[in-house]
Write an enzyme that holds these catalytic residues in place. Structure first.
Site, short mmCIF file in Angstrom:
data_model
loop_
_atom_site.label_atom_id
_atom_site.label_comp_id
_atom_site.label_asym_id
_atom_site.label_seq_id
_atom_site.Cartn_x
_atom_site.Cartn_y
_atom_site.Cartn_z
CE LYS A 242 -4.19 -2.04 1.87
NZ LYS A 242 -5.20 -2.08 2.95
NE ARG A 276 -7.18 -8.41 1.62
CZ ARG A 276 -6.82 -7.69 0.57
NH1 ARG A 276 -5.81 -6.85 0.64
NH2 ARG A 276 -7.51 -7.79 -0.56
#
Ligand code: PT1
Length: 296
Positions: A242, A276
């Site tokens: 991210k 995740r």
């Protein structure tokens, strides 16, 4: 001071290890489990949608299972900043065949990354064991669909925090104290869900890294992750590739592995249940190192 705080928390979390049912499988969160990301979106932010057919999705899922993934998260709607909404039919067409095939052929818990009630229902009917909803069951019919899935199929549900919607969430995110606000969001959301009939034992929570948060908001949450253990629900976190990593390190999406592992290690020390990630192998190595600290 900072690492000691986390190691103390590791010891504390050892005293209450969550067990959770995902359909016919029971997972013991005695160490962080890995959730491998399987995007079946043509506009997927990091794999360019190259796994958009069932065949290549299966191969990718199999390699993540072999690398140690306990969960495979199948998503057909991109929720990265600025992503466009997907129609119900499009989302069903993308995810259902993949969920069906993984459930049938691989020994793994299949998670469905969706906010749509009908996608949840069909996914669970064809084998999904976890509903992962970035909108925390606030879409039409989603809470009712999830309760039905939980009660009839022993499925569990992840409630994620997001400020705004993917289309606009990174436009000036604002908080009076991000950790406190995310915690009170979970207090309210868990109350509404359990009041409506969702069993508390079926709930996981996720602070939603990158979802309506500035760089500092994301790192404030990461620094205080242990505070989310107060809910007595397993924590799920997703930071893999991210912009909270890319922006800080000035690395584009394929140059973020070292940053990914650093954030996963911090999460593992804070006692999270599920991490995740895209890079299952490397994350498993980091978890094994953290586990060693607990075993000596
Ligand atoms: C997540 C998550 C998710 N993230 C859960 N589900 C995504 N439970 C999809 C960026 O800033 O963290 N938890 N499903 C992917 N979303 C993003 C968000 C991808 C932000 C990229 C960014 O780059």
């Amino acid at each position: 001071m900072f690492p000691t705080q986390y190691i103390q928390e590791v010891k504390l979390t050892l005293t209450r290890i969550h067990m959770m049912k995902f359909r016919d499988r029971e997972v013991k969160f005695d160490s962080p489990k890995v959730m491998g990301i399987l995007n079946v979106t043509p506009d997927s932010f990091s794999d360019g949608g190259q796994f958009s057919t069932v065949d290549s999705a299966m191969r990718e899922a199999e390699s993540m299972v072999n690398a140690g993934a306990t969960f495979i998260d199948v998503g057909g709607e991109s929720t990265r900043p600025g992503a466009k909404a997907v129609s119900l039919q499009e989302e069903l067409d993308r995810v259902i065949p993949v969920i069906e095939s993984i459930s049938k052929h691989l020994d793994v818990v299949v998670s469905v990354d969706t906010s749509k009630a009908q996608v949840m229902t069909q996914a669970v009917e064809c084998g999904a064991g976890l509903i992962n909803d970035v909108r925390a069951l606030r879409s039409d019919g989603a809470l009712i669909a999830a309760i039905h899935a939980a009660n009839n199929f022993n499925v569990s549900v992840c409630l994620m925090h997001m400020q705004g919607e993917p289309q606009n969430m990174q436009h000036r995110p604002r908080y009076d104290g991000v950790v406190g606000e995310v915690i009170s969001f979970f207090e309210q959301r868990i109350k509404e869900c359990t009041d409506t009939g969702l069993n508390y034992q079926r709930i996981l929570i996720d602070p939603g890294f990158g979802f309506g948060k500035t760089l500092d908001h994301n790192y404030q949450i990461l620094k205080c992750l242990h505070e989310f253990n107060q809910f007595d629900a397993p924590l799920l976190v997703g930071m893999s590739r991210k912009s909270m990593i890319g922006e800080l390190l000035q690395r584009d999406v394929n140059q973020r592995l070292a940053g990914n592992i650093a954030t996963a290690t911090i999460a593992a020390l804070a006692g999270v249940g599920i991490i995740r990630v895209h890079d299952v192998n490397e994350t498993m190595d980091a978890i094994k190192i953290v586990n060693k600290l607990q075993s000596i």
